[in-house]
Enzyme design. Sequence first.
Site, PDB file in Angstrom:
ATOM      1  N   ALA A 296      10.117 -39.403   6.371  1.00 46.44           N
ATOM      2  CA  ALA A 296       8.744 -39.192   5.912  1.00 46.44           C
ATOM      3  C   ALA A 296       7.749 -39.880   6.835  1.00 46.44           C
ATOM      4  O   ALA A 296       6.719 -39.302   7.212  1.00 46.44           O
ATOM      5  CB  ALA A 296       8.590 -39.714   4.485  1.00 46.44           C
TER       6      ALA A 296
ATOM      7  N   GLU B  36       0.824  -1.203   0.000  1.00 47.63           N
ATOM      8  CA  GLU B  36       0.000   0.000   0.000  1.00 47.63           C
ATOM      9  C   GLU B  36       0.865   1.264   0.000  1.00 47.63           C
ATOM     10  O   GLU B  36       0.567   2.231  -0.701  1.00 47.63           O
ATOM     11  CB  GLU B  36      -0.935   0.012   1.217  1.00 47.63           C
ATOM     12  CG  GLU B  36      -1.908  -1.160   1.256  1.00 47.63           C
ATOM     13  CD  GLU B  36      -1.395  -2.334   2.064  1.00 47.63           C
ATOM     14  OE1 GLU B  36      -2.195  -2.965   2.761  1.00 47.63           O
ATOM     15  OE2 GLU B  36      -0.164  -2.615   1.987  1.00 47.63           O
TER      16      GLU B  36
ATOM     17  N   ARG C   6      18.116 -24.649  -8.683  1.00 51.74           N
ATOM     18  CA  ARG C   6      18.880 -24.497  -9.917  1.00 51.74           C
ATOM     19  C   ARG C   6      17.907 -24.361 -11.086  1.00 51.74           C
ATOM     20  O   ARG C   6      17.189 -25.308 -11.424  1.00 51.74           O
ATOM     21  CB  ARG C   6      19.821 -25.690 -10.125  1.00 51.74           C
ATOM     22  CG  ARG C   6      20.803 -25.862  -8.976  1.00 51.74           C
ATOM     23  CD  ARG C   6      21.806 -26.971  -9.209  1.00 51.74           C
ATOM     24  NE  ARG C   6      21.217 -28.306  -9.240  1.00 51.74           N
ATOM     25  CZ  ARG C   6      20.869 -28.992  -8.148  1.00 51.74           C
ATOM     26  NH1 ARG C   6      21.038 -28.459  -6.946  1.00 51.74           N
ATOM     27  NH2 ARG C   6      20.374 -30.208  -8.265  1.00 51.74           N
TER      28      ARG C   6
ATOM     29  N   GLY D  21      14.248 -39.224   3.223  1.00 53.00           N
ATOM     30  CA  GLY D  21      13.921 -40.581   2.817  1.00 53.00           C
ATOM     31  C   GLY D  21      12.726 -41.150   3.550  1.00 53.00           C
ATOM     32  O   GLY D  21      12.016 -40.447   4.279  1.00 53.00           O
TER      33      GLY D  21
ATOM     34  N   ALA E 197       8.111 -40.585   9.970  1.00 46.73           N
ATOM     35  CA  ALA E 197       8.062 -39.887  11.252  1.00 46.73           C
ATOM     36  C   ALA E 197       7.159 -38.661  11.174  1.00 46.73           C
ATOM     37  O   ALA E 197       6.361 -38.384  12.084  1.00 46.73           O
ATOM     38  CB  ALA E 197       9.471 -39.492  11.687  1.00 46.73           C
TER      39      ALA E 197
ATOM     40  N   CYS F 111      -0.304   0.275   7.673  1.00 45.19           N
ATOM     41  CA  CYS F 111      -0.804   0.656   6.351  1.00 45.19           C
ATOM     42  C   CYS F 111      -2.137   1.391   6.467  1.00 45.19           C
ATOM     43  O   CYS F 111      -2.468   2.236   5.631  1.00 45.19           O
ATOM     44  CB  CYS F 111      -0.962  -0.578   5.470  1.00 45.19           C
ATOM     45  SG  CYS F 111       0.614  -1.315   5.005  1.00 45.19           S
TER      46      CYS F 111
END
Length: 330
Positions: free
Chosen positions: A266, A47, A201, A262, A268, A79
């Site tokens: 995952a 704003e 990348r 891994g 957990a 704002c």
Amino acid sequence: MSEALALAQSADAPFGVNPRVGCVLVDAEGIVVGRGYHRGAGTDHAEVVALADAGDRARGATAVVSLEPCRHTGRTGPCTTALVEAGVARVVFAQSDPTREAGGGADVLRAAGVEVIAGVESEAAEAVNEGWTFAARRGRPMVTWKAAVSLDGRVAGPDGGPTAITGPQARASVHELRSRVGAIIVGTGTVLVDDPALTVRRPGREPAPAPLRVVVGSRSIPAGFRVHDQTAPTLFLDERVPEVVLATLFTLGVRHALLEGGPTLAAAFVAAGVVDRVEWYVAPVLLGAGPVAMPRVDGQRLLGVDVVEVGMVGEDVHIVGRVNYQDSEH
């Protein structure tokens, strides 16, 4: 509002502790007199940028903003005050601010005599700041679990070592995904086996801010592994509890984290109930043996996924979904 949302998603509007916000000022004749968007913590809010762009033409104008104007003083002023002092007659915003500190700006504006219209394109605005909105409401980062799997659900071949499962287009898609998060989480096992760079990348594109690399676990990572290089910041956490990991990241300003570890890590996070989205890339190959994406964990709840997008990325299938947890007995 469509233009305000597009401004909010400008290439140099970062994902992080602050929301991405765009603002367009329109005069009484319907002519755009000011535009602005937020470029990150410590910089002027959308704003304020739009008001500066408009100058005296802001008086009597309508401010169209993708997020409810804030009413608090942080690194910059409210704002709401800037809009009132500039003489803006009407404010139209999309998403209400869910935070206790900044929310409620609409009431402040109305009390100052400014006409306020709320909820225009609110769903689209929430999609722009999905991670930030989730974190504001839940008090922890949103977690997206990314996996690349074969048709038989495996993430590596029989020896468990690095396996190129998906094609180059899918890998490029993952880098786009990384560019939209604040952290990438992996376990020490993944680092020791794959030696991943965990960077963004995108050849031929503007450089994206490097997400924080987060390595979870107690095993030490020898010097020479890429997580020790200077291409991105790295946080090593000798911690196995997902909730503690996420609490730490939240205090560091991370609002959306990408889980790229891994199967053990995952599992957990799923068992803890803190996986919120999935982005899976399924390759047209059958490996026949090797680790699966997620092993069974005692007490683990069933994971339901509301699929929101399915598409082809090169020869691979890309699936995006939101996670619903169910009791294991169901």
